[in-house]
Design a protein around this motif. Structure first.
Motif, mmCIF file in Angstrom:
data_model
loop_
_atom_site.group_PDB
_atom_site.id
_atom_site.type_symbol
_atom_site.label_atom_id
_atom_site.label_comp_id
_atom_site.label_asym_id
_atom_site.label_seq_id
_atom_site.Cartn_x
_atom_site.Cartn_y
_atom_site.Cartn_z
ATOM 1 N N LEU A 23 0.821 -1.208 0.000
ATOM 2 C CA LEU A 23 0.000 0.000 0.000
ATOM 3 C C LEU A 23 0.857 1.261 0.000
ATOM 4 N N ALA A 24 1.948 1.243 0.772
ATOM 5 C CA ALA A 24 2.836 2.408 0.804
ATOM 6 C C ALA A 24 3.457 2.658 -0.557
ATOM 7 N N ARG A 25 3.922 1.583 -1.183
ATOM 8 C CA ARG A 25 4.543 1.745 -2.497
ATOM 9 C C ARG A 25 3.517 2.103 -3.560
ATOM 10 N N LEU A 26 2.300 1.601 -3.399
ATOM 11 C CA LEU A 26 1.240 1.965 -4.336
ATOM 12 C C LEU A 26 0.965 3.458 -4.272
ATOM 13 N N PHE A 27 0.952 4.003 -3.058
ATOM 14 C CA PHE A 27 0.678 5.426 -2.884
ATOM 15 C C PHE A 27 1.781 6.281 -3.525
ATOM 16 N N THR A 28 3.026 5.848 -3.365
ATOM 17 C CA THR A 28 4.147 6.635 -3.891
ATOM 18 C C THR A 28 4.504 6.284 -5.328
ATOM 19 N N ALA A 29 3.908 5.197 -5.860
ATOM 20 C CA ALA A 29 4.256 4.794 -7.222
ATOM 21 C C ALA A 29 3.939 5.889 -8.236
ATOM 22 N N GLY A 30 2.793 6.545 -8.040
ATOM 23 C CA GLY A 30 2.443 7.634 -8.956
ATOM 24 C C GLY A 30 3.431 8.768 -8.917
ATOM 25 N N ALA A 163 8.179 9.769 -1.416
ATOM 26 C CA ALA A 163 7.475 11.014 -1.719
ATOM 27 C C ALA A 163 8.442 12.191 -1.778
ATOM 28 N N VAL A 164 9.348 12.264 -0.808
ATOM 29 C CA VAL A 164 10.324 13.365 -0.794
ATOM 30 C C VAL A 164 11.275 13.242 -1.976
ATOM 31 N N ARG A 165 11.703 12.032 -2.273
ATOM 32 C CA ARG A 165 12.609 11.824 -3.410
ATOM 33 C C ARG A 165 11.962 12.283 -4.716
ATOM 34 N N ALA A 166 10.714 11.905 -4.928
ATOM 35 C CA ALA A 166 10.025 12.330 -6.148
ATOM 36 C C ALA A 166 9.928 13.843 -6.213
ATOM 37 N N ALA A 167 9.658 14.483 -5.075
ATOM 38 C CA ALA A 167 9.519 15.939 -5.054
ATOM 39 C C ALA A 167 10.824 16.634 -5.410
ATOM 40 N N VAL A 168 11.939 16.174 -4.836
ATOM 41 C CA VAL A 168 13.205 16.861 -5.086
ATOM 42 C C VAL A 168 13.714 16.627 -6.505
ATOM 43 N N MET A 169 13.197 15.591 -7.171
ATOM 44 C CA MET A 169 13.612 15.359 -8.549
ATOM 45 C C MET A 169 12.715 16.057 -9.561
ATOM 46 N N VAL A 170 11.479 16.308 -9.188
ATOM 47 C CA VAL A 170 10.524 16.880 -10.144
ATOM 48 C C VAL A 170 10.360 18.387 -9.980
ATOM 49 N N VAL A 171 10.274 18.843 -8.740
ATOM 50 C CA VAL A 171 9.973 20.257 -8.498
ATOM 51 C C VAL A 171 11.050 21.196 -9.041
ATOM 52 N N PRO A 172 12.351 20.979 -8.787
ATOM 53 C CA PRO A 172 13.356 21.913 -9.313
ATOM 54 C C PRO A 172 13.280 22.113 -10.824
ATOM 55 N N PRO A 173 13.207 21.043 -11.653
ATOM 56 C CA PRO A 173 13.075 21.274 -13.098
ATOM 57 C C PRO A 173 11.792 22.008 -13.473
ATOM 58 N N LEU A 174 10.696 21.720 -12.757
ATOM 59 C CA LEU A 174 9.453 22.422 -13.061
ATOM 60 C C LEU A 174 9.538 23.909 -12.759
ATOM 61 N N LEU A 175 10.381 24.261 -11.778
ATOM 62 C CA LEU A 175 10.575 25.668 -11.423
ATOM 63 C C LEU A 175 11.654 26.338 -12.264
ATOM 64 N N GLY A 176 12.165 25.620 -13.239
ATOM 65 C CA GLY A 176 13.141 26.210 -14.140
ATOM 66 C C GLY A 176 14.577 25.841 -13.862
ATOM 67 N N ALA A 177 14.841 25.023 -12.831
ATOM 68 C CA ALA A 177 16.209 24.621 -12.528
ATOM 69 C C ALA A 177 16.724 23.670 -13.603
ATOM 70 N N SER A 178 18.020 23.663 -13.785
ATOM 71 C CA SER A 178 18.641 22.780 -14.761
ATOM 72 C C SER A 178 18.819 21.384 -14.170
ATOM 73 N N LEU A 179 19.344 20.464 -14.964
ATOM 74 C CA LEU A 179 19.649 19.127 -14.473
ATOM 75 C C LEU A 179 20.673 19.204 -13.337
ATOM 76 N N HIS A 180 21.583 20.166 -13.396
ATOM 77 C CA HIS A 180 22.562 20.345 -12.323
ATOM 78 C C HIS A 180 21.865 20.676 -11.004
ATOM 79 N N GLY A 181 20.868 21.543 -11.024
ATOM 80 C CA GLY A 181 20.130 21.878 -9.819
ATOM 81 C C GLY A 181 19.414 20.670 -9.239
ATOM 82 N N MET A 182 18.858 19.835 -10.114
ATOM 83 C CA MET A 182 18.195 18.630 -9.646
ATOM 84 C C MET A 182 19.176 17.682 -8.975
ATOM 85 N N MET A 183 20.384 17.539 -9.531
ATOM 86 C CA MET A 183 21.379 16.645 -8.945
ATOM 87 C C MET A 183 21.821 17.127 -7.572
ATOM 88 N N VAL A 184 21.957 18.418 -7.387
ATOM 89 C CA VAL A 184 22.298 18.947 -6.064
ATOM 90 C C VAL A 184 21.178 18.637 -5.072
#
Length: 506
Positions: A23-30, A163-184
């Motif tokens: 159930l936990a993984r199902l919730f975070t799978a999306g 959930a936190v991992r998905a956020a830190v990988m998706v939110v920076p690029p959506l806000l205009g950060a480059s791939l470098h910003g996402m890696m940091v």
């Protein structure tokens, strides 16, 4: 009488203990699924290929360097009351492995960038090294909880971490950060996860942090499996490295989309296999080894009713899936994608977990050694002469060979002096047969739908809703067809899947 009833209840519901993890993984799978889908739209094709190459390097080290020590907790913790030494020495070992991983990234990224013909990789040397170090150091987090039978706590950690991992990988690029910003951002996340691993894993246990004799026993158990990983992970990733070295980053991005899989295998197979390992350990401790084959068949039967239709749908609706999820520019990846769904079918039987639970890690090593030997000539010749299809084809052949070698060892692993098993005794034939017939029938319906509605789909307006509509219609048709055939065969899908719900043991 009551003791027997308790044992029966515990045995019949053991798979339900995987429910919180599922159930936990199902919730975070999306959320996890959103990562490559969002990045495919906000990153340039070359940069998207670079993203895949960076994480190919990190994940290769992540699965090789633990050397089976973390996974050995599934064997030792259910069998001992002195848990802290095993946990402490595992944490220390993985912290050291993280430092080794960071050093390897820093030293070898130059040659790898040259092999990939992608000098842009060198811009991420520091952030990739830090991410790899902390990622490895935090590997034991969920495992340490699951191996102690604390599946609810493990599920909570999966929920928060993913959930936190998905956020830190998706939110920076959506806000205009480059791939470098996402890696940091992901490096900082991994560092916080590393700290949490030490705090959570050791909470509630007492005793010395490590023990020389216990660690030697742990390492002796883990070594064959660890050596197998030294072969298995490079072997599994060989086609990815070969294609990355043969094509430009943009074409490599297409190939990785073709290799993309929804996280359903990790969502169901991993927690089911983990709980099965713990259950087999408990049965061994209680002197009830003969019940292990029923536990194996129960787990495999449940997985068959999910994995077979899932693979059939992905194969039949591959154009709709790729077009909806990634966009029409990735449609050339459809042939590769259809071959890659074979991996879902091959995950029905939890063979590696069973062999590890019985301490037969040498059998896993032998299977991986043969897979590696098969892969090397196949991937070289395949990529050279057949390009992308040669790469995925070499992977598929090697996977079939490796799974077959594991399968022939499972009957002996589940046998007891009073009950010698054959291959036919461990397979859930009824579940496989019914789910296969229903999945094939539903898949054919999707092919017929495409043949009849192709012209109508081409006339749809642009926009996300209209792009997803063909996939949604195909999905509804497939589910109705699959469930309908199962009902006609006397199977009640909701009853079958009820084994994955959390249940109390008596």
């Amino acid at each position: 009488m009551s003791g027997g009833a308790s044992s029966a209840a515990s045995g019949s519901s053991f798979l339900g203990r995987a429910g919180p993890l599922v159930l936990a993984r199902l919730f975070t799978a999306g959320l996890t699924l959103s990562i490559p889908l969002v990045l495919a739209r906000v990153l340039h094709l070359d940069e998207y290929g670079t993203y895949y190459q960076l994480f190919l390097i990190a994940t290769t080290l992540y699965y090789v360097l633990p050397f089976g020590v973390v996974q050995s907790l599934y064997y030792f913790l259910p069998r001992t009351s002195e848990k802290r030494p095993y946990l402490g020495q595992t944490l220390l070992f993985m912290s050291g492995a993280g430092l080794v991983g960071a050093l390897l990234v820093y030293v070898l990224l130059g040659p790898v960038a040259a092999w990939f013909s992608n000098p842009a990789l060198l811009e991420y040397r520091v952030s990739l090294a830090a991410y790899t170090a902390f990622l490895l150091g935090s590997f034991p987090l969920e495992v340490s909880l699951t191996a102690q039978g604390r599946t609810r706590a493990s599920a909570g950690v999966y929920l928060i971490s993913d959930a936190v991992r998905a956020a830190v990988m998706v939110v920076p690029p959506l806000l205009g950060a480059s791939l470098h910003g996402m890696m940091v951002a992901v490096a900082v996340f991994a560092a916080l996860r590393f700290v949490a691993t030490w705090v959570v894993s050791l909470r509630g246990v007492t005793g010395p942090l490590a023990s020389g004799p216990l660690f030697r026993a742990q390492l002796a158990y883990a070594a064959p499996f660890g050596a197998a990983m030294l072969l298995a992970i490079p072997q599994q990733n060989a086609h990815l490295y070969a294609v990355a070295g043969a094509v430009a980053p943009a074409l490599y991005a297409l190939y990785r989309v073709g290799c993309f899989q929804l996280p359903v295998v990790d969502l169901l197979y991993t927690p089911t296999s983990e709980v099965l390992m713990v259950r087999l350990g408990e049965l061994e401790r209680e002197g009830r080894l003969e019940e292990g084959v029923e536990a194996f068949r129960e787990a495999a039967g449940k997985l068959a009713y999910v994995f077979l239709p899932f693979a059939a749908f992905l194969f039949a609706a591959a154009p709709e899936f790729i077009g909806a999820m990634f966009g029409e520019k990735f449609l050339p990846a459809v042939p590769v994608f259809r071959v890659s769904v074979l991996g879902v079918v091959l995950s029905i039987l939890p063979m590696d977990g069973t062999l590890r639970a019985r301490g037969l890690t040498r059998a896993i090593f032998v299977s991986y050694a043969v897979k590696a030997a098969v892969t090397v000539p196949l991937v070289i010749l395949g990529v050279k002469h057949l390009g992308l299809m040669g790469g995925i084809g070499s992977w598929a052949v090697a996977e079939v060979v490796g799974k077959a070698m594991l399968l022939v060892r499972v009957p002996a692993a589940l046998s007891t002096p009073r009950r010698q098993l054959r291959l036919v005794d461990i397979i859930p034939w009824q579940a496989l047969g019914r789910s296969s017939v229903a999945a094939v029938a539903a898949g054919l319906a999707v092919f017929l739908l495409r043949a009849g509605a192709q012209g109508a789909w081409m006339q749809l307006p642009t926009g996300f809703f209209w792009r997803v509509l063909p996939l949604a219609v195909a999905g509804v048709l497939f589910v109705v067809g699959y469930v309908g055939v199962l009902y006609a065969a006397g199977v009640r899908p909701l009853t079958v899947l009820a084994g994955l719900r959390p249940r109390r043991t008596v």
